[in-house]
Design a protein around this motif. Sequence first.
Motif, PDB file in Angstrom:
ATOM      1  N   LEU A  71      -0.897   3.354   6.583  1.00  0.00           N
ATOM      2  CA  LEU A  71      -1.384   2.163   5.900  1.00  0.00           C
ATOM      3  C   LEU A  71      -0.849   2.136   4.473  1.00  0.00           C
ATOM      4  CD1 LEU A  71      -3.263  -0.330   6.301  1.00  0.00           C
ATOM      5  CD2 LEU A  71      -5.033   0.978   5.135  1.00  0.00           C
ATOM      6  N   PHE A  72      -0.384   0.984   4.070  1.00  0.00           N
ATOM      7  CA  PHE A  72       0.083   0.776   2.699  1.00  0.00           C
ATOM      8  C   PHE A  72      -0.878  -0.171   2.003  1.00  0.00           C
ATOM      9  CE2 PHE A  72       3.679   1.863   5.223  1.00  0.00           C
ATOM     10  CZ  PHE A  72       4.517   2.610   4.402  1.00  0.00           C
ATOM     11  N   VAL A  73      -1.228   0.171   0.773  1.00  0.00           N
ATOM     12  CA  VAL A  73      -2.009  -0.773   0.006  1.00  0.00           C
ATOM     13  C   VAL A  73      -1.203  -1.118  -1.234  1.00  0.00           C
ATOM     14  CG1 VAL A  73      -3.362   1.069  -1.074  1.00  0.00           C
ATOM     15  CG2 VAL A  73      -4.218  -1.265  -1.120  1.00  0.00           C
ATOM     16  N   ASN A  74      -0.995  -2.365  -1.437  1.00  0.00           N
ATOM     17  CA  ASN A  74      -0.177  -2.853  -2.543  1.00  0.00           C
ATOM     18  C   ASN A  74       1.125  -2.053  -2.637  1.00  0.00           C
ATOM     19  OD1 ASN A  74      -2.229  -4.700  -3.056  1.00  0.00           O
ATOM     20  ND2 ASN A  74      -3.337  -3.181  -4.278  1.00  0.00           N
ATOM     21  N   ASN A  75       1.744  -1.881  -1.471  1.00  0.00           N
ATOM     22  CA  ASN A  75       3.041  -1.215  -1.321  1.00  0.00           C
ATOM     23  C   ASN A  75       3.034   0.301  -1.520  1.00  0.00           C
ATOM     24  OD1 ASN A  75       4.333  -3.648  -0.678  1.00  0.00           O
ATOM     25  ND2 ASN A  75       4.414  -4.157  -2.866  1.00  0.00           N
TER      26      ASN A  75
END
Length: 891
Positions: free
Chosen positions: A646-650
């Motif tokens: 999972l990526f959050v804000n890249n």
Amino acid sequence: MKKFLYIFIMLFVVGWAQAQQRVVYTINDGWKFTKGSPFEAQLNNCDDSSWETVNIPHTWNDKDADDETPGFYRGPAWYRKQLFVDKSQEGRQAVIYFEGANQEVQLYLNGQFVGEHKGGYTRFCFDITSKLRYGQENLFAICVNNTYNPNIPPLSADFTFFGGIYRDVYLQFMNPVHIATNDYASSGVYIRTPEVNSSSASVEITTLLTNNTLRSAEVIVESLICDADGKEVKRTQADIKLVSGETKADISKKIKIDSPRLWDIDDPYRYMVYTRIFDKKKGALLDEVVNPLGLRWFEFDSEKGFFLNGKWRKLIGTARHQDYFQKGNALRDELHVQDVLMLKEMGGNFLRVSHYPQDPVIMEMCDKLGIVTSVEIPVVNAVTETEEFLTNSVEMAKEMVRQDFNRPSVMIWGYMNEIFLRRPYTEGKQLEDYYHFTEKVARTLEATIRKEDPSRYTMMAYHNAPRFYEAAHLTEIPMIQGWNLYQGWYEPDINEFQRLLDRAHKMYKGKVLIVTEYGPGVDPRVHSYQPERFDFSQEYGLVYHKHYLDEMMKRPFVAGSSLWNLNDFYSESRVDAVPHVNNKGILGLDREVKDTYLFYKTALIRRPILAIGNREWKARGGVVNTEQNECVQSVPVFSNAEEVELFVNNKSLGKKKTESGYALFDVPFVNGENQLEALAVAGDTKLHDMLRIHFQLVSSQLKDKTLPFTEINVMLGSPRYFEDRVANVAWIPEQEYKPGSWGFVGGTPYRRKTGFGTMLGSDIDICGTDMNPVFQTQRVGIESFKADVPDGEYSVSLYWAELDSDKKKEALIYNLGADSEQTLVGNRSFGISINGVTVVDDFNVARDYGYARAVIKKFVVTVKNGKGLSIDFHKKEGETILNAIRIYRNY
Ligand code: GCB
Ligand code: CA
């Protein structure tokens, strides 16, 4: 010349034959409608010019069953329409066909009574040939009545009895010699498949034929079986003579099909049966109907479960109600279709068409998509001890069986649901008589259905009170026992579920078991990291469903299950998180996808799946809990891949192994827009999903300049999150006050008493709001709410609802547990001061607003000299309370 003559004859024959074809079209649009019983509404001179104009599908309860006034219109109403009927149809047979209208119908045509029908969920039709005027306008006047009628099931149930002509209405024109339309609105053709195996199948077709001419007719009946590509497989023909006015059955000889392609869940292959009648002398085609033919064999085994075409299959699916957000039960076909598509998309292979027969398009879809179905009549909660009730129930059973007789998807007929939930007596001779009568109804329905259709199974659904059903012998009667189980919802111990399964298996040897219902209420707007029973959170939904699915999967004797329910549905008298709505759907009223739907999808679908959970939680909020000014909250990512990233804000949060179909990620949210991106690899497939979330980050230090204070919205006495989807406001749980920050001082969360101990918050409906969860929890005995906000002007809104009534609360009608004891409290009165200034001295919620009504008081406050906000509560009588608070910075 010869050739010309031939062409001429062909043209003549073809043209003539075409004129003879059955013509079927809807007459849904532009009806005049009014509630009540206007004087002589069936007659031409009744003036309907002031009536509303409506289109069918129509219900008159879409609004009043979803407003704050208890009840909804149950009574007579009229539909009228002037309809021009072509001259070209003269001399033909004319029929009006209703897919369903709730619940009693009387039809008048050109002022004359045509016929009536009882029961809101089955199809029916009337012959209108003799009353129709051709090449002219015809006045159709239809009285529909949804008043309580003790002789028509259902008497009561946990769903709204929306009145109206809520499914399509058709006109049909056909040759006077035709395939019968007078047999319980069936197709007039009954297809049986007495033997099916992988190498051959035998088919037997019964055709009912009607001759409505004045002379006898000699016809040829043809049954043509084609494959899915339209290629002829088999054809039989028989001569039959029909005397004037009769309807007669023609039964085909057994038709053998070699190496049949079977109807199966993964390959729902359908042949087509064209039933045709020809004029024996002229050879002209007189009538034709088409039916699906699915070749399959199936078996339920009380130990091993279900087998389709010799293969073991666990039936997993849902039940389904036929209504939709703000539409009541008046749905276009497309909305019905969407539901079955979503069930298939989730990997479901079973639909309990409950608690009543549904739109034909639902059945067509199940046939097409390979979804095994169980269809039932709405004999729910209770019976009336009259012969008329019994007769009406039997008629409904016949309608059900004959109308969906040819559906390959149907494998079970059901006929009673929780029939002892509303027992009118608790003991003595009256109860005994009631048991006897109910048993008689059950035995009669069982016998009727088995006689009508020995090729399928019968089923009855019970609630968790086996002793009642045993006392009346109802556990013995059907072939399949359906159990509706809510342990961990209405009853506290979720582990009681598997104990009950094992008990039923042991007790009722030889009986097939299906879990016909189970499910928790989930208000999609509610979330919690401390999920508990009856909090209506998406998270508790997940806990519950995971437990149930696991336990059922472990037990081969559980032949199948239909979770309750595919979709949220209207139930007018229900008061949960969303008033008038039963929230046990894994889809919302508008079919929004809840996490529980995604859970099943990952568990059931074999093709690679990846979906970020909390999909609809778009206005999210929370308090800073990292050094980097972020708020870490867990987010489920659903996948059947082994691991997901999972990526959050890249920024990658790394990879995580999935367990039971999902991985929980600790996601650091920043203020404002956040972008989540999930990646997974399953075999050769790369999966990707993305979600944008607006996060309202609340600082823990309110004077912090890096995150200037704008607003906080806090629910007191609650660990829950609530999303106000109308205004996109994030409500967050309470916290205790710490200097520099915000929170409550003193008090305890409100707990209600139930039959099984106390539970957090209330489950009553709060009037005057559509945000029940904001008002259903409360801090009792609160001393202060403090927020060390910077100087400026603020709107401080305090939210209350009195949750304790001075009356004993009426037992929630559909609460199956023995919940809902209420504490008795006297009036409470307290004062409120803000920053030392008394703003209200004697505040008494119950006195001024009554019980369970939302009250919001907004105070405009100037904060000076760095003192922050302190809202203090001064007790006078009883305990102080506060349900929620919103602090919004004006300047
Ligand atoms: C049941 C009923 C169903 C209700 C459900 C519930 O057992 O059969 O009609 O809607 O429980 O949610 O309480
Ligand atoms: Ca329809």
